[in-house]
Motif scaffolding. Structure first.
Motif, PDB file in Angstrom:
ATOM      1  N   ALA A   1       7.729   4.312  -9.832  1.00  0.00           N
ATOM      2  CA  ALA A   1       7.690   3.135 -10.703  1.00  0.00           C
ATOM      3  C   ALA A   1       9.096   2.739 -11.133  1.00  0.00           C
ATOM      4  O   ALA A   1       9.435   1.551 -11.180  1.00  0.00           O
ATOM      5  N   THR A   2       9.921   3.721 -11.422  1.00  0.00           N
ATOM      6  CA  THR A   2      11.306   3.442 -11.833  1.00  0.00           C
ATOM      7  C   THR A   2      12.090   2.808 -10.692  1.00  0.00           C
ATOM      8  O   THR A   2      12.859   1.855 -10.897  1.00  0.00           O
ATOM      9  N   GLU A   3      11.903   3.308  -9.482  1.00  0.00           N
ATOM     10  CA  GLU A   3      12.582   2.750  -8.315  1.00  0.00           C
ATOM     11  C   GLU A   3      12.165   1.297  -8.090  1.00  0.00           C
ATOM     12  O   GLU A   3      13.004   0.426  -7.825  1.00  0.00           O
ATOM     13  N   LEU A   4      10.872   1.025  -8.218  1.00  0.00           N
ATOM     14  CA  LEU A   4      10.379  -0.342  -8.080  1.00  0.00           C
ATOM     15  C   LEU A   4      10.973  -1.256  -9.147  1.00  0.00           C
ATOM     16  O   LEU A   4      11.375  -2.392  -8.864  1.00  0.00           O
ATOM     17  N   LEU A   5      11.034  -0.760 -10.361  1.00  0.00           N
ATOM     18  CA  LEU A   5      11.548  -1.553 -11.466  1.00  0.00           C
ATOM     19  C   LEU A   5      13.019  -1.903 -11.257  1.00  0.00           C
ATOM     20  O   LEU A   5      13.441  -3.049 -11.462  1.00  0.00           O
ATOM     21  N   HIS A   6      13.811  -0.929 -10.813  1.00  0.00           N
ATOM     22  CA  HIS A   6      15.225  -1.191 -10.551  1.00  0.00           C
ATOM     23  C   HIS A   6      15.390  -2.214  -9.427  1.00  0.00           C
ATOM     24  O   HIS A   6      16.272  -3.086  -9.492  1.00  0.00           O
ATOM     25  N   MET A   7      14.562  -2.133  -8.382  1.00  0.00           N
ATOM     26  CA  MET A   7      14.656  -3.092  -7.292  1.00  0.00           C
ATOM     27  C   MET A   7      14.343  -4.499  -7.771  1.00  0.00           C
ATOM     28  O   MET A   7      15.086  -5.455  -7.473  1.00  0.00           O
ATOM     29  N   LEU A   8      13.245  -4.663  -8.522  1.00  0.00           N
ATOM     30  CA  LEU A   8      12.865  -5.984  -9.007  1.00  0.00           C
ATOM     31  C   LEU A   8      13.916  -6.547  -9.961  1.00  0.00           C
ATOM     32  O   LEU A   8      14.263  -7.733  -9.895  1.00  0.00           O
ATOM     33  N   ASP A   9      14.432  -5.702 -10.841  1.00  0.00           N
ATOM     34  CA  ASP A   9      15.444  -6.167 -11.790  1.00  0.00           C
ATOM     35  C   ASP A   9      16.736  -6.540 -11.069  1.00  0.00           C
ATOM     36  O   ASP A   9      17.392  -7.521 -11.432  1.00  0.00           O
ATOM     37  N   GLY A  10      17.083  -5.768 -10.030  1.00  0.00           N
ATOM     38  CA  GLY A  10      18.267  -6.100  -9.250  1.00  0.00           C
ATOM     39  C   GLY A  10      18.115  -7.423  -8.522  1.00  0.00           C
ATOM     40  O   GLY A  10      19.058  -8.234  -8.465  1.00  0.00           O
ATOM     41  N   LEU A  11      16.929  -7.666  -7.961  1.00  0.00           N
ATOM     42  CA  LEU A  11      16.643  -8.932  -7.281  1.00  0.00           C
ATOM     43  C   LEU A  11      16.734 -10.090  -8.272  1.00  0.00           C
ATOM     44  O   LEU A  11      17.355 -11.131  -7.987  1.00  0.00           O
ATOM     45  N   ARG A  12      16.130  -9.906  -9.432  1.00  0.00           N
ATOM     46  CA  ARG A  12      16.170 -10.939 -10.472  1.00  0.00           C
ATOM     47  C   ARG A  12      17.600 -11.231 -10.899  1.00  0.00           C
ATOM     48  O   ARG A  12      18.026 -12.387 -10.998  1.00  0.00           O
ATOM     49  N   ASP A  13      18.374 -10.169 -11.123  1.00  0.00           N
ATOM     50  CA  ASP A  13      19.749 -10.327 -11.605  1.00  0.00           C
ATOM     51  C   ASP A  13      20.643 -10.957 -10.535  1.00  0.00           C
ATOM     52  O   ASP A  13      21.463 -11.829 -10.836  1.00  0.00           O
ATOM     53  N   ARG A  14      20.474 -10.519  -9.283  1.00  0.00           N
ATOM     54  CA  ARG A  14      21.326 -11.014  -8.203  1.00  0.00           C
ATOM     55  C   ARG A  14      21.160 -12.518  -8.001  1.00  0.00           C
ATOM     56  O   ARG A  14      22.131 -13.230  -7.719  1.00  0.00           O
TER      57      ARG A  14
ATOM     58  N   PRO B   1       0.792  -1.234   0.000  1.00  0.00           N
ATOM     59  CA  PRO B   1       0.000   0.000   0.000  1.00  0.00           C
ATOM     60  C   PRO B   1       0.817   1.275   0.000  1.00  0.00           C
ATOM     61  O   PRO B   1       0.304   2.341  -0.337  1.00  0.00           O
ATOM     62  N   ALA B   2       2.095   1.188   0.384  1.00  0.00           N
ATOM     63  CA  ALA B   2       2.948   2.383   0.395  1.00  0.00           C
ATOM     64  C   ALA B   2       4.124   2.247  -0.564  1.00  0.00           C
ATOM     65  O   ALA B   2       5.075   3.040  -0.497  1.00  0.00           O
ATOM     66  N   ASP B   3       4.080   1.260  -1.446  1.00  0.00           N
ATOM     67  CA  ASP B   3       5.185   1.010  -2.387  1.00  0.00           C
ATOM     68  C   ASP B   3       6.515   0.860  -1.665  1.00  0.00           C
ATOM     69  O   ASP B   3       7.576   1.283  -2.156  1.00  0.00           O
ATOM     70  N   ASP B   4       6.482   0.247  -0.476  1.00  0.00           N
ATOM     71  CA  ASP B   4       7.692   0.063   0.321  1.00  0.00           C
ATOM     72  C   ASP B   4       8.577  -1.011  -0.311  1.00  0.00           C
ATOM     73  O   ASP B   4       8.145  -2.154  -0.503  1.00  0.00           O
ATOM     74  N   LEU B   5       9.810  -0.658  -0.610  1.00  0.00           N
ATOM     75  CA  LEU B   5      10.693  -1.573  -1.321  1.00  0.00           C
ATOM     76  C   LEU B   5      10.976  -2.835  -0.513  1.00  0.00           C
ATOM     77  O   LEU B   5      10.993  -3.940  -1.056  1.00  0.00           O
ATOM     78  N   ALA B   6      11.200  -2.673   0.789  1.00  0.00           N
ATOM     79  CA  ALA B   6      11.486  -3.836   1.622  1.00  0.00           C
ATOM     80  C   ALA B   6      10.271  -4.763   1.699  1.00  0.00           C
ATOM     81  O   ALA B   6      10.410  -5.994   1.641  1.00  0.00           O
ATOM     82  N   GLY B   7       9.084  -4.183   1.824  1.00  0.00           N
ATOM     83  CA  GLY B   7       7.880  -4.997   1.880  1.00  0.00           C
ATOM     84  C   GLY B   7       7.644  -5.754   0.587  1.00  0.00           C
ATOM     85  O   GLY B   7       7.249  -6.931   0.602  1.00  0.00           O
ATOM     86  N   ILE B   8       7.869  -5.096  -0.541  1.00  0.00           N
ATOM     87  CA  ILE B   8       7.690  -5.741  -1.839  1.00  0.00           C
ATOM     88  C   ILE B   8       8.730  -6.827  -2.043  1.00  0.00           C
ATOM     89  O   ILE B   8       8.424  -7.926  -2.541  1.00  0.00           O
ATOM     90  N   ALA B   9       9.971  -6.566  -1.629  1.00  0.00           N
ATOM     91  CA  ALA B   9      11.024  -7.579  -1.756  1.00  0.00           C
ATOM     92  C   ALA B   9      10.716  -8.802  -0.901  1.00  0.00           C
ATOM     93  O   ALA B   9      10.889  -9.948  -1.337  1.00  0.00           O
TER      94      ALA B   9
END
Length: 457
Positions: free
Chosen positions: A203-216, A167-175
């Motif tokens: 949206a860009t911040e979320l995308l970078h986080m998801l792509d970083g998780l995928r790549d890592r 609900p708050a686009d929290d990066l840690a919560g989404i990860a």
């Protein structure tokens, strides 16, 4: 305008035009009743179905339900109709088409060749003459394969979308939600977040986080932030790691105007995503979402029933060669699909028409909290869809989307489907799941050392 009529029980029923006939023939649903176009009784509905069965398929090419001159979706449907693909069924009526589809001699290869010859109105019409088991039987024979980093739609496989909304686009919560889903083997169709904000920066911040998780973690999956197509175009221009372009679409130009989207805009976005060349096993770069009732809720239905408009929305999706398409079947609410029975029927209809037209069709098996439905209804629908060969299903933590405030499937529901029905994840994704110790021979294993390492990292 053609007048269609039939006599049933000594009573004559008249239907002025194809749109009226199609609406009256539709199984009961609250959206058509809200629009004032539903059959007035069960007897009238059966009479309309009897009349519809005698309508030649060619009639849908000659009598557009939404005017050609006023609607770019109608123009696209008719101008791109594949006459050669249509030829094998061109002389059939709607009823004859139903019988042909259910015939044992009509196998997947014939349906694949037919797909581009079927207009959405034809697909919707034949579905109105089918029982639920008919919808399942024919959809199961329709094979559609797409690919980006995973190959989807292979026999014996069922994809899944991992939806870790916050609900708050929290990066840690989404990860954290993403890692939870990965432990259940979810995410081979897409790891896709609906952002709570319309901000391109977020949206860009979320995308970078998801792509970083995928790549890592070396995850062979595609990621997506489900923001408006214009935002995604802006992100692509800024160099963001965009895998898939998402957009909700509808079945009329006026409804798409409400979404702020045109056919030209969708093609522009597809070309932009293709230019990035990020796919490894394929280059299907679009993710489209549909749902019965969207045109009616926008006051843009032209007197056409919501299920036919859903099929027209699927035709919009077909036009741009997507990786995945899903209907959010119960998301719009009980004003359009009142209860579990209507949601079940709509989900099977949407899946059937999409697959018949050659779409990689998935379903968000879902409902809102004010609908007359519950998780038992969703269990039945997801199991029916697994039998029908659904391309993918959506899952969220605990079956409760805390950002969009609706009920969907849980991560463990995907595990249930694969275990119970002998289905497996996409091959590239399954290989990764095996490599990290989450799956063995297609079966989800109890959490082990590799899984704990995945969480810790």
């Amino acid at each position: 305008m053609t007048v269609y009529s039939t006599t049933l029980g000594g009573e004559v029923f008249r239907f002025d035009g194809l749109a009226r006939l199609m609406a009256a023939a539709t199984p009961e649903r609250s959206g058509d009743q809200l629009a004032g176009i539903a059959a007035g009784s069960a007897v009238e509905r059966v009479a309309a179905q009897v009349a519809l069965a005698e309508v030649p398929l060619r009639a849908f090419l000659d009598e557009p339900l939404v005017p050609y001159e006023a609607d770019e979706v109608t123009r696209m449907i008719l101008d791109t109709h594949d006459v050669a693909a249509f030829a094998p069924v061109a002389g059939m009526t709607v009823g004859g088409f139903r019988d042909w589809l259910l015939s044992e001699r009509v196998l997947p290869d014939r349906l694949a060749r037919l797909a581009k010859g079927v207009t959405p109105e034809m697909a919707a019409a034949v579905s109105k003459l089918m029982r639920n088991r008919d919808l399942i039987a024919v959809a199961r024979k329709c094979r559609v394969q797409t690919a980006f980093r995973t190959t989807l739609g292979l026999p014996g496989r069922m994809g899944s979308r991992l939806q870790p909304n916050h609900p708050a686009d929290d990066l840690a919560g989404i990860a954290a939600a993403t890692l939870d889903g990965l432990l259940y083997g979810v995410g081979d169709a897409v790891i896709g977040v609906n952002p709570a904000s319309d901000s391109v920066a977020t949206a860009t911040e979320l995308l970078h986080m998801l792509d970083g998780l995928r790549d890592r973690h070396g995850i062979p999956a595609q990621t997506c932030v489900l923001t408006h197509v214009t935002n995604t175009l802006e992100m692509i221009e800024a160099g963001a790691p965009v895998d898939l372009v998402f957009q909700s679409v509808a079945g009329t130009q006026a409804a798409n105007d409400g979404f702020g989207v045109t056919l030209a805009m969708l093609e522009e976005a597809r070309q932009a995503a293709l230019s990035l060349g990020r796919g490894t096993v394929g280059q299907n770069v679009m993710y489209l979402e549909t749902g019965q009732g969207s045109a009616l809720s926008a006051g843009a239905h032209h007197g056409v029933d919501q299920q036919t408009l859903e099929a027209r929305a699927q035709a919009v999706a077909r036009h741009i060669d997507p990786l995945i398409v899903n209907t959010v079947v119960g998301f719009i609410g009980p004003e359009y699909l009142y209860d579990g029975k209507q949601i079940l029927r709509a989900g099977l209809e949407d899946h059937f028409t999409g697959k018949l037209m050659g779409l990689p069709m998935g379903v968000d098996v879902c409902y809102t909290n004010h609908a007359e439905a519950d998780q038992d209804d969703m269990d039945v629908l997801m199991t029916c869809l697994g039998t029908a060969g659904v391309h993918f299903l959506i899952a969220v933590p605990g079956a409760d989307d805390v950002m969009l405030n609706y009920q969907s499937l849980a991560f463990h529901d995907i595990a249930y489907m694969r275990e119970t029905m002998g289905l497996r994840a996409a091959p590239e994704y399954e290989a990764w799941l095996e490599a990290v110790g989450l799956v063995e021979d297609g079966r989800l294993l109890p959490e082990g050392a590799a899984a704990r390492r995945l969480l810790a990292s």
